[in-house]
Design an enzyme around this catalytic site. Sequence first.
Site, PDB file in Angstrom:
ATOM      1  CD  GLU A 292      -2.572  -0.836   2.810  1.00  0.00           C
ATOM      2  OE1 GLU A 292      -1.847   0.130   3.845  1.00  0.00           O
ATOM      3  OE2 GLU A 292      -3.822  -1.691   2.934  1.00  0.00           O
TER       4      GLU A 292
ATOM      5  CE  LYS B 207       5.183   5.073   6.790  1.00  0.00           C
ATOM      6  NZ  LYS B 207       4.985   6.586   7.466  1.00  0.00           N
TER       7      LYS B 207
ATOM      8  CG  ASP C 159       4.497  12.223   4.989  1.00  0.00           C
ATOM      9  OD1 ASP C 159       3.772  12.056   5.841  1.00  0.00           O
ATOM     10  OD2 ASP C 159       4.895  13.360   4.203  1.00  0.00           O
TER      11      ASP C 159
ATOM     12  CE1 TYR D 296      -3.631   2.855   8.938  1.00  0.00           C
ATOM     13  CE2 TYR D 296      -3.120   4.678   6.807  1.00  0.00           C
ATOM     14  CZ  TYR D 296      -2.952   4.196   8.348  1.00  0.00           C
ATOM     15  OH  TYR D 296      -2.733   5.063   9.211  1.00  0.00           O
TER      16      TYR D 296
ATOM     17  CE  LYS E 290       9.737   7.015   6.782  1.00  0.00           C
ATOM     18  NZ  LYS E 290       8.750   7.662   7.724  1.00  0.00           N
TER      19      LYS E 290
ATOM     20  CB  CYS F  71      14.327  47.028   4.928  1.00  0.00           C
ATOM     21  SG  CYS F  71      13.396  46.801   3.334  1.00  0.00           S
TER      22      CYS F  71
ATOM     23  CB  CYS G  45      12.186  51.405   3.080  1.00  0.00           C
ATOM     24  SG  CYS G  45      12.952  50.013   4.513  1.00  0.00           S
TER      25      CYS G  45
ATOM     26  CB  CYS H  84      11.633  46.013   7.043  1.00  0.00           C
ATOM     27  SG  CYS H  84      12.006  47.679   7.075  1.00  0.00           S
TER      28      CYS H  84
ATOM     29  CB  CYS I 188       8.675  49.112   4.030  1.00  0.00           C
ATOM     30  SG  CYS I 188      10.051  47.815   3.729  1.00  0.00           S
TER      31      CYS I 188
HETATM   32  S1  IVH Z   1      -0.348   0.495   8.808  1.00  0.00           S
HETATM   33  C1  IVH Z   1       0.017  -1.597  12.974  1.00  0.00           C
HETATM   34  N1  IVH Z   1      -0.881   1.784   6.268  1.00  0.00           N
HETATM   35  O1  IVH Z   1       2.456   4.916   8.957  1.00  0.00           O
HETATM   36  C2  IVH Z   1       0.468  -1.033  11.598  1.00  0.00           C
HETATM   37  N2  IVH Z   1       0.017   2.749   8.421  1.00  0.00           N
HETATM   38  O2  IVH Z   1       4.915   4.925  10.410  1.00  0.00           O
HETATM   39  C3  IVH Z   1      -0.959   0.612  11.718  1.00  0.00           C
HETATM   40  N3  IVH Z   1       0.523   5.080   7.621  1.00  0.00           N
HETATM   41  O3  IVH Z   1       0.696   5.135  11.974  1.00  0.00           O
HETATM   42  C4  IVH Z   1      -0.507   1.248  10.400  1.00  0.00           C
HETATM   43  N4  IVH Z   1       0.016   5.342   5.570  1.00  0.00           N
HETATM   44  O4  IVH Z   1       0.085   6.680  11.160  1.00  0.00           O
HETATM   45  C5  IVH Z   1      -0.439   2.065   7.810  1.00  0.00           C
HETATM   46  N5  IVH Z   1      -1.380   2.445   3.687  1.00  0.00           N
HETATM   47  C6  IVH Z   1      -0.892   2.397   5.466  1.00  0.00           C
HETATM   48  C7  IVH Z   1      -0.263   3.343   6.127  1.00  0.00           C
HETATM   49  C8  IVH Z   1      -0.140   3.577   7.430  1.00  0.00           C
HETATM   50  C9  IVH Z   1       0.498   5.688   6.633  1.00  0.00           C
HETATM   51  C10 IVH Z   1       1.288   5.798   8.630  1.00  0.00           C
HETATM   52  C11 IVH Z   1       0.314   5.425  10.236  1.00  0.00           C
HETATM   53  C12 IVH Z   1       1.157   4.977  11.229  1.00  0.00           C
HETATM   54  C13 IVH Z   1       2.766   5.359  10.080  1.00  0.00           C
HETATM   55  C14 IVH Z   1       3.594   4.447  10.727  1.00  0.00           C
END
Ligand code: IVH
Length: 702
Positions: free
Chosen positions: A110, A112, A114, A222, A309, A403, A406, A421, A427
């Site tokens: 999946e 991740k 942010d 998720y 990551k 500045c 000015c 400033c 200005c």
């Molecule tokens: S599963 C027990 N799935 O990443 C595992 N987490 O670094 C539960 N996150 O705290 C998390 N996308 O906030 C899972 N597809 C995804 C995710 C995800 C982002 C975040 C989540 C977690 C953090 C861990």
Amino acid sequence: MMTPEQKINELRKELNSHNYKYYVENAPVISDYEFDKMLRELIELEELHPHLKDANSPSMRVGSDLTNAFRSVEHRFPMLSLSNTYSSEELGEWVTKIEQEVEQTEFVCELKFDGTAISLTYENGRLLRAVTRGDGTRGDEVTENVRTIRSVPLVLQGDDYPDYFEIRGEIFMPYSSFDRLNSEREQQGEQLFANPRNAAAGTLKQQQSQVVAKRGLDCTLYQIAGEQLPFSSHSESLDAARRWGFKVSQHTKVCRTRAEIEEFIKYWDTERHSLPFPTDGIVIKVNRFADRRKLGTTAKAPKWAVAYKFKAEQALTKLLKVTYQVGRTGAITPVANLEPVLLAGTTVKRATLHNADQIAALDLREGDMVYVEKGGEIIPKITGVELGERDAASQPLQYITHCPECGAELVRYEGEAKHYCPNQSHCRPQIVGRIIHFIRRKAMNIESLGEETVELLLEHNLIENIADLYDLRAEQLAPLPRLGDKSARNIISSIDSSREVPFHRVLFALGIRFVGETTAKYLAAHFGNMERLMQASHEELLEAEEVGAKIADSIIEYFADEQNRSIIERLVRAGLKFEAEAKVLSSQALEGMNIVISGSFAQHSRDELKAMIEAHGGKNQAAVAANTTYLLAGEKIGPAKLQKANKLGIRIISEQEFLTMIEGAEPLNTEPLATAEAVAEPTPAPEPPKAEPTTPIQGTLF
Ligand code: IVH
């Protein structure tokens, strides 16, 4: 003929379904106009039949201006985190280990997301509660704020969902919302969010849900947690969540080998740049719950999942020159001008340097070869210098002292990282910026004027400051390039209408440093009019909600300036509102009473309590004196006040006692009070779950 209840239910159902089509499926079938019409009809019916109001009605998505309490809640199942891997080798080791323990396993890959983690609880198909991750064991309840996120279903679809379950996911801010938010903040001279993750987390903890409603957050789910869930695998549970109306990413894939996982990662490492929201890696999870149980978890993270990551993209290029920008508030931002370089799909020519400290920390020199990164941040930043390529003759960079616009000597306020400033009145970028801020929709709403016309008026010496706007005449504007009679008349008429703008917005429009929209509201409610605000001492200013030393200093400095005072005098003469609307008395329960407020309170802010005292005929006293009737005491009450009250034999009452005093009070009229906060009901605490929480055990998570 339908009963109002039936009609309300029908409208809610239809609105929920259109909401789903729009925000989850991205495939609307009716126009925004039709949607708004239906929503308005629902709101009107709910107003007419208040007993039919419902926290999970689509009308609640707009949020409210009540102050959120954010009580701390224990998670029924702990919210674990993920172990990270940063390389293909590390990932390979993890896969091998899994394969040694469980044969022929399946993985789900999946994105991740942010953002910031959230746990949603549903009872009988209705959203009961939303809690942040917190420390994994306890989090903050943010239900009111989460209700405003359109992709979060308030009521579930279908009928095969468990009576009680939690679903977890990520609240994130799409780039489009992030860009809009930051450009608004920039115009207001407020600090920018460094990245969408911070913006999402910050927004989720906003005190007023109506602010959250406007910020465009989104939510993807998720993971389902609950007892005896009817699934045997993760992919099955995601399919069910989709059916029930949750937004679940389509970008997931069941993989059987390390090579398939690697392929998924490789694809998204570049493709993620075309996604409209931020991601920082890939999460790989074992699919079958039986396998997960066998693998187990450590105290912090499950052994059956891992995050890969993405590396922040980096490029090496030459720092040509550092230039400096002057913002509306006079804040100086250094900018690195770079030899153009390709980074994450775009050519980068400039990078922000934030402030003088950052330049010093990097020991940056013009001509250096520097590393530029585009991490979670949209604006690239410089992360390091390639010292091996530094010219031996190069000199440390000298930060400017004056500045660039000015020539005024720059100042650095205590606790502020940026230089400023101080020459607010002369200005140029500050003059233009202040007028642009003044005419903004959220301020005086004279937007028919526009930025270009403001520049034009300045060029033709028709205005120098905001007060000059009110002396303008249509015949002065009409001959200007691109204007003409009609535009000139429109502009004058919207300047005229701005005289009706309420005091708190006028206060915000003045552009006092650090006084944003919310602070202006609090100040207007607290002081009631401009005169009292202008005369307030540092200590008196601190008594207003959300005003700290920095804001108080800035207000005092603003009013100490002769020119600012003369502008305000002219604005008063021009007929702008410098007085908050009079409050309507709702009872006389507290007539003749002097009440001192001290400490912090669970249900209401101090300004709300103050407004309540006044609305019920009482007087809010600043200090305990012989004629004080009650000391309304909250948590962390000032010891001096307490001591004095005890000495004088003054009765000390709690917030609850106070609320009880005014609760049954005979209403004088049914008009709402001028400030909505003043009639704020305490947010009802959510019902506790019917089923007794069981001790979390690892197996219940899947
Ligand atoms: S599963 C027990 N799935 O990443 C595992 N987490 O670094 C539960 N996150 O705290 C998390 N996308 O906030 C899972 N597809 C995804 C995710 C995800 C982002 C975040 C989540 C977690 C953090 C861990």
